[in-house]
Each structure stands twice: as structure tokens, then as C-alpha cells.
Write a protein that holds these residues in place. Structure first.
Motif, short mmCIF file in Angstrom:
data_model
loop_
_atom_site.label_atom_id
_atom_site.label_comp_id
_atom_site.label_asym_id
_atom_site.label_seq_id
_atom_site.Cartn_x
_atom_site.Cartn_y
_atom_site.Cartn_z
N LEU A 1 3.29 62.14 17.18
CA LEU A 1 3.91 63.44 17.04
C LEU A 1 5.30 63.22 16.43
O LEU A 1 6.15 62.56 17.04
N VAL A 2 5.49 63.76 15.24
CA VAL A 2 6.77 63.60 14.56
C VAL A 2 7.68 64.78 14.91
O VAL A 2 7.34 65.94 14.70
N LYS A 3 8.82 64.47 15.51
CA LYS A 3 9.77 65.49 15.95
C LYS A 3 10.42 66.18 14.74
O LYS A 3 10.76 65.49 13.76
N PRO A 4 10.64 67.48 14.82
CA PRO A 4 10.19 68.40 15.87
C PRO A 4 8.73 68.80 15.62
O PRO A 4 8.33 69.04 14.48
N THR B 1 5.82 59.72 20.30
CA THR B 1 6.71 60.75 19.77
C THR B 1 7.83 60.04 19.02
O THR B 1 8.41 59.08 19.53
N THR B 2 8.13 60.50 17.82
CA THR B 2 9.13 59.83 16.99
C THR B 2 9.74 60.79 15.99
O THR B 2 9.13 61.79 15.63
N SER C 1 5.25 71.25 16.72
CA SER C 1 4.87 72.54 17.28
C SER C 1 3.91 72.37 18.45
O SER C 1 3.34 71.28 18.66
N PHE C 2 3.69 73.45 19.19
CA PHE C 2 2.71 73.39 20.28
C PHE C 2 1.31 73.17 19.73
O PHE C 2 0.52 72.43 20.34
N ASP C 3 0.99 73.77 18.58
CA ASP C 3 -0.34 73.58 17.98
C ASP C 3 -0.59 72.11 17.68
O ASP C 3 -1.69 71.58 17.92
N ARG C 4 0.44 71.44 17.13
CA ARG C 4 0.29 70.01 16.80
C ARG C 4 0.17 69.19 18.08
O ARG C 4 -0.60 68.21 18.14
N PHE C 5 0.92 69.57 19.11
CA PHE C 5 0.85 68.89 20.40
C PHE C 5 -0.54 69.03 21.01
O PHE C 5 -1.13 68.06 21.49
N LEU C 6 -1.09 70.23 20.95
CA LEU C 6 -2.43 70.48 21.50
C LEU C 6 -3.48 69.66 20.77
O LEU C 6 -4.42 69.15 21.39
N LEU D 1 8.43 68.62 25.99
CA LEU D 1 7.15 68.06 26.42
C LEU D 1 6.69 68.69 27.74
O LEU D 1 5.51 69.03 27.90
N LYS D 2 7.60 68.84 28.67
CA LYS D 2 7.24 69.45 29.97
C LYS D 2 6.74 70.88 29.78
O LYS D 2 5.77 71.31 30.42
N ASN D 3 7.40 71.61 28.90
CA ASN D 3 7.01 72.99 28.62
C ASN D 3 5.62 73.05 28.01
O ASN D 3 4.78 73.87 28.41
N PHE D 4 5.34 72.17 27.04
CA PHE D 4 4.03 72.15 26.38
C PHE D 4 2.94 71.72 27.37
O PHE D 4 1.85 72.29 27.37
N ILE D 5 3.24 70.70 28.18
CA ILE D 5 2.25 70.22 29.16
C ILE D 5 1.88 71.32 30.15
O ILE D 5 0.71 71.50 30.51
N ALA D 6 2.88 72.09 30.57
CA ALA D 6 2.65 73.17 31.54
C ALA D 6 1.73 74.25 31.00
O ALA D 6 1.10 74.98 31.77
N LYS D 7 1.61 74.36 29.68
CA LYS D 7 0.76 75.37 29.07
C LYS D 7 -0.71 74.96 29.01
O LYS D 7 -1.57 75.77 28.67
N ILE D 8 -1.00 73.70 29.33
CA ILE D 8 -2.38 73.18 29.23
C ILE D 8 -2.90 72.91 30.63
O ILE D 8 -2.49 71.94 31.28
N PRO D 9 -3.80 73.74 31.14
CA PRO D 9 -4.31 73.59 32.52
C PRO D 9 -4.93 72.23 32.81
O PRO D 9 -4.89 71.77 33.96
N SER D 10 -5.51 71.60 31.80
CA SER D 10 -6.20 70.33 32.03
C SER D 10 -5.25 69.14 32.11
O SER D 10 -5.67 68.03 32.42
#
Length: 229
Positions: free
Chosen positions: A97-100, A77-78, A102-107, A16-25
Motif C-alpha cells: 500500500l503506497v501512502k496515501p 505500507t510505504t 484509499s479505503f478501496d485500495r486497502f480493502l 489503518l485503525k479506522n480502515f480496519i474498524a470498517k471491515i467486520p472480518s
């Protein structure tokens, strides 16, 4: 948008931290391992989005939501996909968000949270899109984003809000052009619903407030796709 993570698994936190860091907003304010830790923080800090695990050591994420006053947009997240259909509560929960994932799904989930906030801001600023319905020789003002659902029966249309229920002669197809595509979805040959007010989906029924609305077989796949399930 500010956000926090409530997740007890370290690998999941890192993703989650990695994905969040990729989104400037998105701005990550804090991370919590348990719901109790996050509760006092939310009571004294304004947060736009919460990434919330369902299975937590002290209480479930779904139970935790009930303890939050004025909850922010929540992305669950589940590891269990059945939660996404059986407990879809858009009053507070924006997406699952169903684990695992992707970043696309997270976005996609983040964009849904942003869209919901933008719609809420429009309503709060009174920049409301309105129409007037002529029913029984009286013009009734209707705020489009406050419509719960629209029902068609024979030659009549019934427009339902929290405070009004107006029926008049019209066809459901005429409403598809009037309504904002982002929030309104046709779920049955006789129903169009406002996704902002969906409380849950169970089987072939969708619930809005105290109303149980059928989901047509030919509409279900598109409905779930638009809700991001």
C-alpha cells in the motif's frame, strides 16, 4: 482474520485503525511503534495479517520479515512506490500500500490476504485439484496449485513444480482453461506463472524460486493489475 499494525507514525496508525474498524472480518489485536516490540509478540501469538511499515526506527520492515518464523500474510505500507515493483515477494508479502492510500485500495489488499489464506487452507486440507499428465507412457499426478510455472517451446509444454519437470506435446492456450484464474497469470507468450510462488519482479523479469522468467511487453500491464500493483 486477526491482525496487528507495525507503524511508527501516529497519523498512519490512526488511518489503518479506522480502515480496519470498517471491515467486520478484521480484528485488530495490537499496535506497535517498532519492529522489536512486535517480534516477541509474534513469537508467542498467532496472527493472520500484519500491516507493516517499511521505514521503522529500529530496522526496516523488509529486514524484519526475515526474522519472523512462519510469517503470516504481510501487507506492506510505504511512501515509496518503487518498492512495490522491485521487491514484490509474494512468498510472504501479499500486497504493498503506497501512502496515501484509499479505503478501496486497502480493502483490495485485505481481500488478497483473505484469498491467499483460503488457498492455503485448501492445500492444507488436501482438497487439492489434481490432473494426470501422460508423459512417456506414464501418468504423472500434478497438484495444480503446486505448479510453479508452465513454459511453451515450439510444440512442447513443460510443467514445472518444485519436484517435477514434465515435457510433452501440447499448446499453452490449452492450459489457460485448466488453471485456477485467481492464482495463474500469463506473463509472456511462452509462460504462465503461479502468483503464489513469485519472489520478486525486477524490470521485465519475474522470479519464481531460482527461475528468471521474462515478462512480455503486452502482458506486463495486466500482470501488475492482477497483482494489485
Amino acid at each position: 482474520m486477526t491482525c496487528i499494525i507495525i507503524e511508527d507514525e501516529i497519523p498512519a496508525q490512526k488511518i489503518l485503525k479506522n480502515f480496519i474498524a470498517k471491515i467486520p472480518s478484521l480484528e485488530l489485536i495490537d499496535t506497535f511503534n517498532a519492529a522489536i516490540e512486535a517480534n516477541s509478540f509474534l513469537n508467542s501469538n498467532a496472527v493472520d495479517v500484519v500491516f507493516l511499515d517499511i521505514n521503522l526506527p529500529d530496522m526496516s520492515g523488509l529486514d524484519f520479515i526475515k526474522t519472523i518464523k512462519n510469517p503470516p500474510a504481510i501487507i506492506m505500507t510505504t511512501a515509496y512506490s518503487e518498492y512495490a515493483v522491485n521487491s514484490f515477494e509474494l512468498d510472504t508479502i501479499v500486497d504493498y500500500l503506497v501512502k496515501p492510500f484509499s479505503f478501496d485500495r486497502f480493502l483490495k489488499a485485505v481481500n488478497k490476504a483473505k484469498e491467499r489464506m483460503e488457498v492455503a487452507d485448501v492445500i492444507q486440507e488436501d482438497n487439492e485439484e489434481v490432473i494426470f499428465l501422460n508423459v512417456d507412457k506414464t501418468l504423472h499426478k500434478i497438484v495444480l496449485n503446486k505448479i510453479l510455472f508452465i513454459e511453451s517451446e515450439r510444440n512442447y509444454i513443460t510443467v514445472v513444480t518444485e519436484n517435477q519437470r514434465l515435457s510433452y506435446i501440447d499448446a499453452l492456450k490449452n492450459w489457460n482453461a485448466k488453471l485456477p484464474e485467481k492464482t495463474f497469470i500469463q506473463v509472456h507468450k511462452s509462460f504462465i506463472i503461479n502468483s503464489l510462488f513469485v519472489s520478486k519482479i525486477s524490470g521485465n523479469f519475474i522470479f519464481i524460486k531460482d527461475n528468471k522468467i521474462p515478462i512480455g511487453r503486452t502482458f506486463k500491464q495486466e500482470l501488475l493489475a492482477k497483482l494489485g500493483i
